[in-house]
Write an enzyme that holds these catalytic residues in place. Structure first.
Site, PDB file in Angstrom:
ATOM      1  N   CYS A  82      82.319  -4.346 -27.786  1.00 15.70           N
ATOM      2  CA  CYS A  82      81.495  -5.579 -27.095  1.00 15.70           C
ATOM      3  C   CYS A  82      82.440  -6.330 -26.114  1.00 15.70           C
ATOM      4  CB  CYS A  82      80.889  -6.437 -27.968  1.00 15.70           C
ATOM      5  SG  CYS A  82      79.578  -7.405 -27.477  1.00 15.70           S
TER       6      CYS A  82
ATOM      7  N   HIS B   7      78.400  -3.177 -32.420  1.00 20.43           N
ATOM      8  CA  HIS B   7      79.357  -3.884 -33.462  1.00 20.43           C
ATOM      9  C   HIS B   7      79.487  -3.358 -34.829  1.00 20.43           C
ATOM     10  CE1 HIS B   7      80.166  -7.779 -31.332  1.00 20.43           C
ATOM     11  NE2 HIS B   7      78.993  -7.501 -30.664  1.00 20.43           N
TER      12      HIS B   7
ATOM     13  N   GLU C  52      81.963  -3.684 -36.968  1.00 14.61           N
ATOM     14  CA  GLU C  52      82.551  -4.481 -38.051  1.00 14.61           C
ATOM     15  C   GLU C  52      81.435  -5.450 -38.525  1.00 14.61           C
ATOM     16  OE1 GLU C  52      82.138  -5.078 -34.577  1.00 14.61           O
ATOM     17  OE2 GLU C  52      82.057  -7.351 -34.493  1.00 14.61           O
TER      18      GLU C  52
END
Ligand SMILES: Nc1ncnc2c1ncn2[C@@H]1O[C@H](COP(=O)(O)OP(=O)(O)O)[C@@H](O)[C@H]1O
Lengths: 222, 74, 575, 74
Positions: free
Chosen positions: A85, A193, A195
């Protein structure tokens, strides 16, 4: 294995990235923007957020931070680097990856889950996925609309450097590009994302293999 | 001295902001508007103009997508 | 301007001015008067609502901190606690929707930081006029953008909220923001300037400019054409500085460098300092010239009551001051020692050693209290004469259903919450779209759920029942995701209390809420009041927004709406 | 004709972008920079300049927080 996570003023996914690194089984190491050292890490994650408030342009100021000097050398020397990002935006501004990220065509911040396809598994960050595998990842951004001139896009496609592609394009990105890598394939930038989907407690672990991949790649080398 | 930098999307680059403004104008009763482009205006107080070109190239504009011009205004 | 015009323009009544004269024993100067005007406004002083708020239960086995601090605190378990509060930013948002909403979010985040907690979740309750009007569409779009613009950038997930449209809110939108923070139960910070004389007062965060001078007084006035002219002092939010402020404050607390911490809100440094002094039973002296400024030529009185955003005030032991300034530097924030704690019990302001104002801190904290006349409004009779059986039978139920589902008050809210990052922080277990959001507490099995609810129309038609229903709906929403409802915060959005009709709605709603809180065992631990929500066309619906928090011992045992498997039974509970 | 509109934060209104850029510049190796203000550059093709003032007021600038100026450039 030690994986560094850079922290710029305004980074806000740094703690999430550190958490995912830990869950993947590596030692998370915080890399403070104002210190020009990488603390002997084996890989670096440049996390998401709004470094310097996204002021001027996302990533434009962060790319001059002190930590970026050694990071650029590390990347050029073949060290695995992942930008997520805002981290992707920083890597583009630093010219470690080609192109730019423009405003979403819808002119709105988009936060949702989108289906994506893993296009390439020959990078240290995608090795544990299957080529063509479909995974659902969260996106949350204002400027995720990937742009590069025609020649660059053609090159990316021909060289197999589009690593991740949207099956549901949330932002107008050229060729549905969600992630790319550099020529040497060690530097990867992703708009979604991984994560945030690296913990079964949050309902999905589909992103964790991004971090496990780099561990596996390192293991193979040692 | 005061320097004014104008940064605009390169020709041919998608300008979603400009497009959005262009689409909004007729609804407000403004007709006869052609192309709309939106960029950045940056005004700086500097001691000398020597570094401005470098600042523009390295920081204030993104050469991949933007072009710039600057002038000393006072 | 003569003195009467001056205090009137600051929103103080003759009665209040006389009381100030009595408390001070002399006429106040402009700075002192400004302080009274802000500290005695509804937003800070609760002069119309204090007796009503006493009706709320506010204790319970899990309550660690009830009303009176920057936020309420409840215990979750294993040493973890949650600090939360809801606050209105209605008037600023009516004038400048993007910045009004953004600074509303920033303000409530700082309330939670001031408790020593890390902000982990945001919610909002919004009201606008119908969307067929251009101005309403603009307000709606910009408020949502402002909430996202601030929350997304500062990195606190916006996990829920509610939004409704009705002509009652045309020209007077409601923007209520709620923040939940996570903290160790034994590390709750209180905004008291105790621990004595000689301690230093440190201001840190953004630089001070002329922002929002007299914003709080303005916030308690009715909106008129005239207030349009006051727009030049709009406050602008800087989520980037806000993010640095979170990290810096938490680092200072973690390293045990602060005695007390307080956010800056209405009337800036002076009011925050006076609150800290009043709570700690001490005095504070401020040196206006030490405040880092953004603008040139500011007068000392402007400096101390400016409402520039993204600033905090701390009390620090002298030997730790250098360390505090160093930490602020790491986070690239301005910081300066701007004053000291004394024993005289007054807030005294100096400009280069010259005294420019002095007020007993107690006096500022002691706003007058009004018991207003309560009168049942006549409209209620008409409203209650409604006969549902008189409605015509629709020809086509399918079409009616589709029309209902497409109605702005019933349709999906995805276009709103998809503009909010609801997952940053990696703790969001159930995202917006369910009855309540669910978050986990990392490193434990614990979790919590939050929801915001109220129906203004219900409160208009039946204030007592509507108030109770708001609490009950929040309770149900938490139950539906499997959480144990614990406590709530609220934001009472009403019209003018000086009109008996308006005060009736307020009083009845509060009674209804209080009753429901008693019965359900969910105390009110924090809240905020926004009165005078009126335009030339009349008052808004009574709208007491409720933000309720529930807990999980094991967050993996949560439920989500949506049918799971073919063949499962569908059961209807209740009547 | 082509019109250029410059929109900038009103004096006294916080300009967080300008502040952040100013603060970052020395660390990036650019010294001697004083105030920095960041605004918007809008370029429009219009048939006549009559409506530009109205467009600025109603759409292109936010009169609460921004000031604007415009000129016909060609
Ligand atoms: N303003 C808002 N901000 C964020 N989320 C919102 C907002 N309005 C509604 N939502 C979310 O949309 C979903 C549906 O909202 P609502 O219709 O109010 O639900 P309910 O009637 O079950 O309380 C909820 O998850 C709620 O949190």
């Amino acid at each position: 294995m030690r994986i560094g996570v850079t922290v710029f003023p305004g980074s806000n996914c740094d703690r999430d990235a550190l958490h995912a690194v830990e869950r993947a089984g590596a030692t998370p190491v915080e890399l403070w923007h104002a210190e020009a050292e990488l603390k002997a890490v084996d890989a670096v994650v440049v996390p998401g957020g709004f470094s310097y408030g996204d002021y001027l342009r996302p990533g434009a100021i962060a790319r001059f931070a002190k930590v970026m000097g050694p990071l650029e050398e590390f990347a050029k020397g073949g060290g695995p680097v992942l930008g997520v990002c805002n981290g992707f935006q920083v890597l583009l501004e630093a010219h470690l990856l080609p192109g730019a990220l423009l405003r979403n065509t819808g002119m709105r911040f988009v936060s949702r889950r989108v289906r994506t396809r893993i296009e390439k598994t020959d990078t240290p960050w995608t090795a544990l996925y299957g080529e063509g595998e479909t995974i659902t990842l969260p996106v949350a951004h204002n400027e995720g609309n990937y742009y590069a001139d025609e020649g660059t896009i053609r090159e990316l496609e021909e060289e197999g450097r589009v690593v991740l592609r949207y099956l549901e394009n949330p932002n107008g990105s050229a060729n549905d590009i969600a992630g790319i890598c550099n020529e040497a394939r060690n530097v990867v930038g992703l708009m979604p994302h991984p994560e945030r989907v690296s913990d079964p407690a949050l309902g999905s672990e589909e992103g964790l293999r991004v971090f496990r991949s780099v561990l596996a790649a390192a293991g193979a080398k040692v | 001295m005061k320097v004014r930098v104008l940064v605009r999307p390169k020709r041919g680059i998608l300008d979603p902001q400009g497009e959005a403004v262009k689409r909004a104008l007729p609804a407000l009763g403004f007709s006869g508007v052609g192309a709309v482009h939106i960029g950045r205006l940056i005004e700086l107080e500097v001691e000398s103009a020597d570094e401005v070109e470098g600042m523009c190239r390295r920081l204030l504009a993104n050469p991949t997508t933007e072009e710039y011009e600057w002038e000393v205004v006072s | 301007m003569n003195i009467q015009e001056t205090y009137t323009s600051l929103g103080l009544s003759d009665f209040e001015y006389d009381r100030i004269l009595e408390l001070m024993g002399r006429p106040p100067n402009y700075l002192e008067l400004s302080l009274f005007s802000v500290m005695w406004s509804e937003h800070c002083g609760y002069k119309n609502s204090r007796p009503l708020l006493r009706r709320f239960p506010n204790t319970g086995p899990r309550v660690l901190q009830g009303p009176g601090e920057n936020a309420g605190v409840i215990e979750v378990g294993e040493g973890w606690a949650l600090a939360f509060k809801m606050e209105s930013h209605n008037h600023p948002s009516a004038v400048e929707p993007y910045e009004g909403a953004a600074t509303g979010v920033g303000g409530i985040i700082r309330d939670v930081i001031a408790m020593g907690a890390r902000p982990v979740a945001l919610l909002n309750a919004l009201r606008f006029g119908p969307l067929d009007d251009e101005r309403n569409r603009y307000l709606f779009r910009e408020v949502v953008r402002g909430i996202g613009g601030y929350g997304n950038a500062i990195g606190v997930p916006t996990v829920g909220g509610e939004v409704e449209f009705s002509p009652a809110y045309s020209g007077n939108p409601l923007v209520n923001a709620m923040c939940v923070g996570l903290i160790r139960a034994d590390e709750v910070v209180r905004a008291k300037a105790e621990a004595g004389e000689g301690n230093l007062v440190v201001l840190f965060g953004a630089k001070t400019g002329r922002d929002g001078i007299h914003g709080a007084t303005f916030a308690s006035d009715e909106l008129t054409e005239e207030s349009e002219a006051k727009r030049s002092n709009v406050q602008v939010g800087d989520p980037f500085a806000g993010k640095m402020l979170i990290e810096c404050s938490l680092r200072l607390l973690e390293r045990n460098l602060l005695v007390a911490l307080q956010d800056l809100g209405a009337a800036g440094i002076a009011s925050s300092a006076s609150e800290m002094a009043a709570r700690g039973g001490v005095g504070i002296e401020l040196d206006a010239e030490k405040v880092p400024l953004r603008e040139e030529g500011m007068e000392a009185w402007e400096v101390v009551i400016s409402e520039s955003q993204e600033r905090m005030l701390a009390v620090v032991e002298p030997e730790k001051a250098d360390e505090v300034l160093k930490v602020c530097e790491r986070y690239e924030l301005d910081a300066a020692v701007v004053g000291r704690v004394t024993s005289h019990g007054e807030l005294r302001v100096f400009d280069n050693g010259e005294p420019i104002g002095s007020v007993p801190a107690e006096a500022l904290a002691d706003a007058p209290v009004y018991e207003r006349e309560v009168r049942r409004p006549a409209y209620l009779d008409g409203a209650h004469r409604f006969d549902p059986d008189a409605l015509p039978e629709p020809d086509d139920y399918n079409e009616v259903l589709l029309r209902m589902l497409a109605h702005p008050n019933l349709c999906s809210r995805a276009s709103v919450y998809e503009q909010y990052d609801s997952e940053v922080g990696s703790d969001t277990v159930v995202r917006p779209g369910a009855d309540a959001a669910v978050l986990r507490i990392k490193g434990t099995k614990l979790g919590f759920a939050v929801t915001a609810d109220v129906s203004g129309r219900h409160c208009y038609l039946d204030p007592r029942g509507g108030g109770a229903a708001a609490v009950a709906e929040a309770y149900r929403n938490l139950s539906c995701v499997g959480a144990e409802p614990v406590a709530l915060t609220d934001c009472l959005n009403f019209g003018s209390p000086e009109k008996p009709d308006g005060y009736y709605g307020l009083s009845e709603c509060v009674d209804g809420m209080a009753e429901a809180c008693e019965v359900l065992g969910t105390p009110v631990v924090s809240g905020n009041v926004s009165l005078f929500n009126e335009t030339e066309r009349g008052a808004i619906y009574p709208t007491p927004a409720v933000g309720m928090v529930g807990v999980f011992e094991d967050v993996s045992r949560h439920a989500t709406p949506g049918f799971k498997r073919e063949g499962d039974m569908v059961v209807h509970l209740g009547d």
